[in-house]
Structures are given as C-alpha cells and as structure tokens.
Design an enzyme around this catalytic site. Sequence first.
Site, PDB file in Angstrom:
ATOM      1  N   HIS A  57       0.869  -1.187   0.000  1.00  0.00           N
ATOM      2  CA  HIS A  57       0.000   0.000   0.000  1.00  0.00           C
ATOM      3  C   HIS A  57       0.905   1.235   0.000  1.00  0.00           C
ATOM      4  CE1 HIS A  57      -2.833   3.049   1.332  1.00  0.00           C
ATOM      5  NE2 HIS A  57      -3.807   2.221   0.966  1.00  0.00           N
ATOM      6  N   GLU A 113      -3.752   2.054  -7.416  1.00  0.00           N
ATOM      7  CA  GLU A 113      -4.122   3.129  -6.501  1.00  0.00           C
ATOM      8  C   GLU A 113      -3.197   4.330  -6.733  1.00  0.00           C
ATOM      9  OE1 GLU A 113      -6.409   1.612  -2.890  1.00  0.00           O
ATOM     10  OE2 GLU A 113      -4.296   1.580  -2.356  1.00  0.00           O
ATOM     11  N   SER A 151     -10.197   7.277  -3.339  1.00  0.00           N
ATOM     12  CA  SER A 151     -11.375   8.141  -3.202  1.00  0.00           C
ATOM     13  C   SER A 151     -12.611   7.611  -3.917  1.00  0.00           C
ATOM     14  CB  SER A 151     -11.036   9.568  -3.670  1.00  0.00           C
ATOM     15  OG  SER A 151     -10.030  10.116  -2.834  1.00  0.00           O
TER      16      SER A 151
HETATM   17  C1  PEP Z   1      -6.827   3.057   0.385  1.00  0.00           C
HETATM   18  O1  PEP Z   1      -6.477   3.297   1.525  1.00  0.00           O
HETATM   19  O2  PEP Z   1      -6.436   2.018  -0.182  1.00  0.00           O
HETATM   20  C2  PEP Z   1      -7.716   3.985  -0.308  1.00  0.00           C
HETATM   21  C3  PEP Z   1      -8.022   3.776  -1.560  1.00  0.00           C
HETATM   22  O3  PEP Z   1      -8.160   5.055   0.449  1.00  0.00           O
HETATM   23  P1  PEP Z   1      -9.355   6.067   0.064  1.00  0.00           P
HETATM   24  O4  PEP Z   1     -10.478   5.245  -0.512  1.00  0.00           O
HETATM   25  O5  PEP Z   1      -9.717   6.719   1.330  1.00  0.00           O
HETATM   26  O6  PEP Z   1      -8.808   7.014  -0.968  1.00  0.00           O
END
Ligand code: PEP
Length: 257
Positions: free
Chosen positions: A96, A168, A212
């Site tokens: 992550h 991500e 998000s």
């Molecule tokens: C995450 O922590 O993997 C993530 C996508 O966070 P958020 O949805 O809050 O952007």
Amino acid sequence: MPKKLVLGNWKMHGGIQANGDRLKRLVAGFTTREAHCDVGVCVPHLYLAQAQEMLKATSVRWGVQDISTHEEGAYTGEVSARMASEFGVAYALAGHSERRTYHGETDEMVAAKVARCLDVGIVPVLCVGETLDERERGETRQVVERQLTAILKMRPTDDARRFVVAYEPVWAIGTGRSASAKQAQDVHAFLRQVLDSWSSSLSSVAILYGGSVKASNADELFAMPDIDGGLIGGASLDANEFLGIIEATQPHTVSQS
Ligand code: PEP
C-alpha cells in the site's frame, strides 16, 4: 464474467464497539446483494479475531493490511502470513502506498510479502500507483510496470495467478480526488497488457481500482471494462457508503463515453 471484488481497507481506524456495529450493518446489508460481487474487509491485526468471529458464517471475507517479509523470527512488532492465516484471513494488502511512503517499503520487500502470502494460501493484493509528480512527468506506466514486474519476476506464473492487483494512484488516496473513469481504465488496460504479455495464465488476475471511491462515483468506475472492483479506504468505514459501493458492482447501464 467473473464476479467483481470490493475490499475495504480500514487503515488504523476502529475499536471493538465501532467494528462490531460496522460489521453487523455490513453483513445485514450485504445479504441481499451477495450474488453480485465478492466482498472483504482488511482490518487492523488486533481485530482479526473479532472479524473472524463475526464474519465466519457470512459471505463477507476478512483480511489484513500488511504482513512481514519474514516467515518467523526476531522481528519485534511484526505479524507473519502464517499467523494471519490462523485467523482465516483471505486477503492481505501488499505495498500500500502508505507503507511504501511511511515505512520505506521497496519493490523487493513488497515482492517478499506477496511471496509469504502465496506460501500460506492468502490472496495478496498488490498495490501499485504513481505519485502526482510521476504522473505529471508522464511516468505513470513506467512506475506501475516496475512495481508489478518486481513481483512477477519473483514467482512462477502459476503462483502469481493467485494474486490481485490494485491500481491506486497515490494522489487519489484519501484526497477526495478520484482518478476519472477514463484515467483509471487507461492504466488498468495497460496493467492487463503487462500481465498478458508476461503469461496468458495471468489474464484472469483481477485489477481493482482504489483512490477516493465513493458510492457516487463507483458506478462509473466499475462500468469500465478492465476495472474488476475496488479497494476502498475512507468510504469502507461507513457501512451505508460501503454498501452503496457494493451495489454499484451490479450490472448497470452507465455509458462508457
Ligand atoms: C486506500 O487506503 O487504499 C484507499 C483507496 O483510500 P481512500 O479510498 O480513502 O482514498
């Protein structure tokens, strides 16, 4: 078409009471929707026993947000994949961006974590994504390809088939600024191409989008052909919002223009 997958990442949030309430609401709401997707929540290690107890008789799976690169030994504070597997863990996040940024995790460390998960039958969720600077310099593909192939190089493709990729973009995580469906689809299609060119047996690897995602934008993202589901941070802490995201995995009619 394979089921979509929606995973929650609770990060370092929660407590016994709050988790209990959230899981109860999730399970009650998911019962009517379960045919449409697979669902899991990645909880802090300390709450694994609670998640296991509350979810074992349901269709919701549970996972962890990180595991050690090591199998066992003098590594104070770490939790091994084998230990997690004793609590029935189905998924473990690996790499992550918060781990890469705040804990200096390198591609090699992330690859070792993926390997530890595969060794004990936990599905690793390999997180890849570029920073805003990297995107602005036009390096997105280069970054995600490097992060993905670091893992592929370490494992025979038969093994690698059992993992999940989560795209991500770092600039979209926790910022309220999701990638557009088109931006995400472009990167997903590229990742799919990298997986395919590595081995045809990797064509079924699921690629989730994270950054998000909310109930209000999930429909559009999940309508994209190469987006197989979502990794959800902040919005997974609110059972109704998370259920709204799960609902968006149902076949729908959003246009892909
Ligand atoms: C995450 O922590 O993997 C993530 C996508 O966070 P958020 O949805 O809050 O952007």
